[in-house]
Design an enzyme around this catalytic site. Structure first.
Site, PDB file in Angstrom:
ATOM      1  N   GLN A   9       0.836  -1.207   0.000  1.00  0.00           N
ATOM      2  CA  GLN A   9       0.000   0.000   0.000  1.00  0.00           C
ATOM      3  C   GLN A   9       0.867   1.252   0.000  1.00  0.00           C
ATOM      4  OE1 GLN A   9      -3.228  -0.655   2.618  1.00  0.00           O
ATOM      5  NE2 GLN A   9      -4.088   1.382   2.431  1.00  0.00           N
ATOM      6  N   SER A  88       4.113  -6.537   2.743  1.00  0.00           N
ATOM      7  CA  SER A  88       2.783  -6.483   3.350  1.00  0.00           C
ATOM      8  C   SER A  88       1.732  -7.017   2.367  1.00  0.00           C
ATOM      9  CB  SER A  88       2.475  -5.058   3.813  1.00  0.00           C
ATOM     10  OG  SER A  88       1.297  -5.013   4.557  1.00  0.00           O
ATOM     11  N   LEU A  89       0.843  -6.161   1.877  1.00  0.00           N
ATOM     12  CA  LEU A  89      -0.136  -6.556   0.864  1.00  0.00           C
ATOM     13  C   LEU A  89       0.529  -7.276  -0.311  1.00  0.00           C
ATOM     14  CD1 LEU A  89      -2.720  -6.189  -1.026  1.00  0.00           C
ATOM     15  CD2 LEU A  89      -1.733  -3.966  -1.572  1.00  0.00           C
ATOM     16  N   ARG A 113      -9.255  -8.797   3.265  1.00  0.00           N
ATOM     17  CA  ARG A 113      -8.219  -8.218   4.134  1.00  0.00           C
ATOM     18  C   ARG A 113      -8.408  -6.704   4.243  1.00  0.00           C
ATOM     19  NH1 ARG A 113      -2.831  -5.975   3.307  1.00  0.00           N
ATOM     20  NH2 ARG A 113      -1.295  -6.805   4.776  1.00  0.00           N
ATOM     21  N   HIS A 195      -0.091  -4.043  11.104  1.00  0.00           N
ATOM     22  CA  HIS A 195       0.981  -4.902  11.637  1.00  0.00           C
ATOM     23  C   HIS A 195       1.260  -4.633  13.122  1.00  0.00           C
ATOM     24  CE1 HIS A 195       1.616  -6.402   7.633  1.00  0.00           C
ATOM     25  NE2 HIS A 195       1.648  -5.171   7.200  1.00  0.00           N
ATOM     26  N   GLN A 244       0.486 -12.511   9.582  1.00  0.00           N
ATOM     27  CA  GLN A 244       1.042 -11.284   8.995  1.00  0.00           C
ATOM     28  C   GLN A 244       0.372  -9.992   9.454  1.00  0.00           C
ATOM     29  OE1 GLN A 244       0.017  -9.320   5.631  1.00  0.00           O
ATOM     30  NE2 GLN A 244       1.790  -9.833   4.386  1.00  0.00           N
TER      31      GLN A 244
END
Length: 296
Positions: A9, A88-89, A113, A195, A244
């Protein structure tokens, strides 16, 4: 050995993916399939929407995933990774591109998500801050000493760590980290504490969807955020994906491990060049490039 890496992102921009849609039938079909799955025309927002529309988490995350995965598919036989990873994503893009998950399942998970994270963000005021110029251990110790939720969330590169947590705890941590010698301690314009333990409600709801999703053995190791190590076992991939959302993104360690495991070249697949810049912070001379239609 070639590593293909996928951004997270923040890499989005208006117009992303339009060149793919216009020049490839395969890409056009995949984008239209995505509009169907999501229940709205995400392509309209990606290609000609406003920054505000694109910035909504429920749009941003699928948009970056689509740009990355569809570009990897259009590369066809030129896409021959020895290892993949995503920030991440981007880990979802990396898994689909490596064949661990099919496109439709990957998109459904990314959409779920995004919505779960949005909901968790609305439940409690929270944010993130970038800390520059300090050793990781100093940032970790400072966060531990603060009352309230604040943790190391993104280990982006040596000397750049993002912290995540409740607004008051983040503000206090920023003050303390400046006193400890941070070059910058900058609160980021994000809607929540990604996170961090504050994402627990999102992790719980996403876990059920991940458990139901078919994960296969990928065609190469996928370096996952939680462990920073190359993984090929489908059960471990699922466990790491579930962890995650509340665990830190160990990108510094991922880059170091990929290089130690023989990576000689990094190709970024998707919008922007953020990840190439982070590799250059590990080794200024490291060969990096962007995947483009010209290379397809």
């Amino acid at each position: 050995m070639k590593a293909y890496v996928f951004p997270g992102q923040g890499a989005q921009f208006i117009g992303m993916g339009k060149d793919l849609y216009d020049s490839s039938e395969l890409a056009k079909d995949m984008f239209e399939k995505a509009n169907e799955i999501l229940g709205f025309r995400i392509t309209d927002i990606m290609f000609s929407g406003t920054d505000e529309e694109l910035k909504q988490t429920k749009v941003t995350q699928p948009a970056i995933f689509l740009h990355s995965v569809i570009l990897a598919k259009v590369l066809g036989n030129d896409f021959q990774p020895d290892m993949t990873a995503g920030h991440s994503l981007g880990e979802f893009s990396a898994l689909v591109a490596a064949g661990a998950m099919n496109f439709e399942d990957g998109l459904r998970l990314v959409s779920a998500r995004a919505l779960a994270m949005q909901k968790a963000c609305e439940a409690e005021p929270s944010t993130m801050a970038a800390i520059l110029g300090l050793e990781d251990s100093v940032v970790e110790e400072t966060c531990e000493a603060i009352d309230g939720v604040v943790v190391a969330a993104n280990y982006n590169c040596p000397g750049q760590l993002v912290i995540s947590g409740a607004v008051d705890a983040i503000n206090e941590a920023c003050e303390k980290l400046k006193e400890a010698g941070a070059k910058r301690a900058l609160v980021l314009p994000v809607g929540g504490a990604f996170h961090s333990p504050l994402m627990e409600p999102a992790r719980t709801s996403l876990a059920a969807a991940i458990e139901k999703t078919d994960i296969s053995t990928p065609k190469c190791p996928v370096y996952q955020n939680v462990t920073a190590k190359g993984v090929t076992d489908p059960t471990a991939i699922k466990e790491n994906l579930i962890a995650q959302l509340t665990a830190p993104v160990r990108w510094t360690q991922t880059m170091q491990n990929m290089i130690a495991d023989g990576c000689e070249e990094v190709i970024e697949v998707g919008p922007g060049k953020v990840l190439q810049g982070l590799f250059k912070k590990v080794d200024r001379k490291f060969p990096t490039s962007s995947a483009t239609l010209e290379t397809a």
